[in-house]
Scaffold this active site. Structure first.
Site, PDB file in Angstrom:
ATOM      1  N   LYS A   1      -8.366  62.937 -10.426  1.00  0.00           N
ATOM      2  CA  LYS A   1      -8.340  64.390 -10.205  1.00  0.00           C
ATOM      3  C   LYS A   1      -7.489  64.710  -8.979  1.00  0.00           C
ATOM      4  CE  LYS A   1     -11.641  68.257  -9.625  1.00  0.00           C
ATOM      5  NZ  LYS A   1     -13.070  68.614  -9.483  1.00  0.00           N
TER       6      LYS A   1
ATOM      7  N   SER B   1     -14.765  72.155 -12.871  1.00  0.00           N
ATOM      8  CA  SER B   1     -13.381  72.177 -12.448  1.00  0.00           C
ATOM      9  C   SER B   1     -12.601  70.927 -12.833  1.00  0.00           C
ATOM     10  CB  SER B   1     -13.285  72.368 -10.920  1.00  0.00           C
ATOM     11  OG  SER B   1     -13.866  71.268 -10.244  1.00  0.00           O
TER      12      SER B   1
ATOM     13  N   SER C   1     -19.084  70.239 -11.820  1.00  0.00           N
ATOM     14  CA  SER C   1     -17.700  70.002 -12.236  1.00  0.00           C
ATOM     15  C   SER C   1     -17.403  68.648 -12.859  1.00  0.00           C
ATOM     16  CB  SER C   1     -16.756  70.191 -11.053  1.00  0.00           C
ATOM     17  OG  SER C   1     -16.521  71.558 -10.898  1.00  0.00           O
TER      18      SER C   1
HETATM   19  N1  GLN Z   1     -18.184  75.874 -11.490  1.00  0.00           N
HETATM   20  C1  GLN Z   1     -18.729  75.721 -10.178  1.00  0.00           C
HETATM   21  C2  GLN Z   1     -17.914  76.515  -9.191  1.00  0.00           C
HETATM   22  O1  GLN Z   1     -16.993  77.147  -9.611  1.00  0.00           O
HETATM   23  C3  GLN Z   1     -18.789  74.282  -9.795  1.00  0.00           C
HETATM   24  C4  GLN Z   1     -17.476  73.741  -9.385  1.00  0.00           C
HETATM   25  C5  GLN Z   1     -17.554  72.324  -8.941  1.00  0.00           C
HETATM   26  O2  GLN Z   1     -18.540  71.619  -9.209  1.00  0.00           O
HETATM   27  N2  GLN Z   1     -16.540  71.924  -8.222  1.00  0.00           N
HETATM   28  O3  GLN Z   1     -18.169  76.515  -8.024  1.00  0.00           O
END
Ligand code: GLN
Length: 487
Positions: free
Chosen positions: A80, A155, A179
């Site tokens: 990532k 994400s 995420s």
């Molecule tokens: N969807 C969540 C957010 O937007 C979690 C994102 C993540 O785990 N990085 O904060």
């Protein structure tokens, strides 16, 4: 095809000298060339560098170097775009970092390399890991390999899509509020968020430091255990990493879950839960019972507040963490007449709308006069949420829930409605607030269209062995993980 293999299958063939690391790497590169124009899991990748690493791995294999100390020797693993890999670009899927090149390896990357992995590629994500759909990337949207009109989750959408589409043998993602688990569920792979402090965060660009964890995306549970074992451990460069013994996680996968107690939180089976997702999770719970687990209804009474608490704490921490992107030491600078104008122009041009929204929200909840009402109160409710879990774990060994309320939604469907987007993480967020480990694995498909559904297992702090063991027993008795998207 070699790119379809799991880590354990590939390393077994490499050990028998039936195939080379170069062939396996080339198979992944060919697959990227064939499908990534449509999937767009990768922001970039350096094929020549990947093949050079493969040749080095083949040399080591020829010398008998693939012993227990190198469980990933010759395995191509994609990363990532939020983790530092020395001499590779790092953008966090944002415009603001410009042409930044990482000067060092993250500890997790250093450990993958020491275990022999071929570390390659920059996987797409929501900008600075803020989002649930990978639509908030400055490099375009990643598509779900099961249905290219749908999001892969986020994400870490690129990390999930790359593994689901067999463009890499495994990948790394990060999980702040879901995420890893949410995209793993929506793309049909295994995603693990370890206990907070299990894996060093050194070299991970921070979003919300008290919630972030690094974890693997894999094609099966055994590979998840292997990768967790490689990356775990205390690190003097991350003071929040914990000096807890690292067990042999693969040794825990004995298939025997007789007598284990699994908690089913009554707060998770309500409102907004898609009927097909509910049916798949109900069937999975029955299957676990058949395998000998005892199902116990439990209560996590503060669940209702998790999303609100998360969006106060995560935005507060992100507003502080992202202050460093000011155009002075690094970043794509936009000049101004004075430093303030330089900051404001650089940040105005460099950050996308979701990142700006969160920095503004976070600055607000931390401002004097509001700090007590929002941030301090959220911290207190966070403790209540953690206590809910600790209390439940007096009675059960692990907790089972759906990973997401629905299967993958359409690209664009929620992008104008941040609140709807935030609610897609309703089942994953509490785990980060509590600091406990969570794993998502495939537990079925919706009918029309055919989209993966994920089952979430939540463990005790440092209870990864138990959830891996349960996940493995379930996986070995069901067909879901063997299905592939028809790309
Ligand atoms: N969807 C969540 C957010 O937007 C979690 C994102 C993540 O785990 N990085 O904060």
């Amino acid at each position: 095809m070699l790119n379809q293999l799991t880590i354990s299958e590939l390393t077994a063939r490499l050990a028998r000298r039936e195939v080379s690391a170069r062939e396996a790497t080339q198979a992944c590169l060919d697959r990227i060339a064939a499908v990534d124009g449509r999937v767009h899991a990768f922001i970039s990748h350096d094929a020549a560098d990947a093949l050079a690493q493969a040749d080095a791995a083949d040399k080591l294999i020829a010398q008998g170097g693939n012993g227990a100390s190198r469980p990933l020797l010759g395995v191509p693993i994609a990363i990532k775009d939020v983790l530092c890999v020395k001499n590779q670009p790092l953008n966090c899927a944002s415009k603001i970092l410009g042409k930044f090149i990482s000067p060092y390896d993250a500890t997790a990357i250093e450990k993958l390399k020491a275990a022999g992995a071929i570390v390659f590629g920059r996987l797409n994500m929501d900008e600075f890991a803020m989002g649930s759909s990978t639509e908030n990337s400055a490099f375009g949207t990643t598509k779900n390999p099961w249905d290219l009109s749908r999001i892969p989750g986020g994400s870490s959408g690129g990390s999930a899509a790359a593994v689901a589409a067999d463009e890499a043998i495994a990948s790394l993602g990060t999980d702040t509020g879901g995420s890893i688990r949410q995209p793993a569920a929506l793309c049909g792979c295994v995603g693990l968020k370890p206990t907070y402090g299990r894996i060093s965060r050194y070299g991970l660009v921070a979003f919300a430091s008290s919630l972030d964890q690094i974890g693997p995306f894999t094609k099966d549970v055994r590979d998840s255990a292997t990768m967790l074992g490689v990356m775990s451990g205390v690190d003097p460069r991350d003071s929040t990493s914990v000096p807890q013994r690292v067990p042999d996680y693969t040794a825990a996968l004995d298939g025997n879950i007789k007598g284990l107690k699994l908690g089913l939180p009554k707060e998770y089976m309500i409102g907004g839960l898609d009927p097909e997702v509910k049916a798949a999770v109900d069937a999975a719970v029955k299957q676990l019972e058949k395998l000998g687990a005892e199902i116990v209804e439990i209560s996590l009474p503060h669940t209702d507040h998790a999303v609100a608490v998360y969006y106060i704490i995560a935005t507060a921490e992100c507003s502080a963490n992202l202050a460093r992107f000011d155009g002075i030491r690094y970043c794509a600078r936009v000049d101004g007449a004075d430093p303030i104008e330089l900051y404001s122009k650089t940040r105005g041009a460099g950050f996308g709308p979701e990142v700006k929204r969160r920095i503004i929200l976070g600055t607000y909840v931390l401002s004097s006069g509001y700090y007590d009402a929002y941030y301090l109160r959220a911290q207190k409710v966070r403790t209540l949420i953690r206590n809910d879990f600790l209390k439940a774990y007096e009675k059960v060994d692990a907790i089972v829930t759906p990973t997401t309320p629905t299967a993958a939604f359409k690209i664009g469907e929620k992008s104008d409605d941040p609140l709807q987007m935030y609610l897609s993480d309703i089942f994953t967020i509490s785990c980060n607030l509590a600091g406990i480990p969570g794993l998502s694995l495939p537990c079925g498909f919706t009918k029309n269209p055919k989209l993966p559904i994920g089952l979430q297992l939540l463990g005790k702090p440092f209870g990864e062995e138990a959830i891996l063991k349960i996940a493995h027993a379930y996986e070995q008795s069901t067909p879901w993980h063997k299905e592939k998207p028809a790309l």
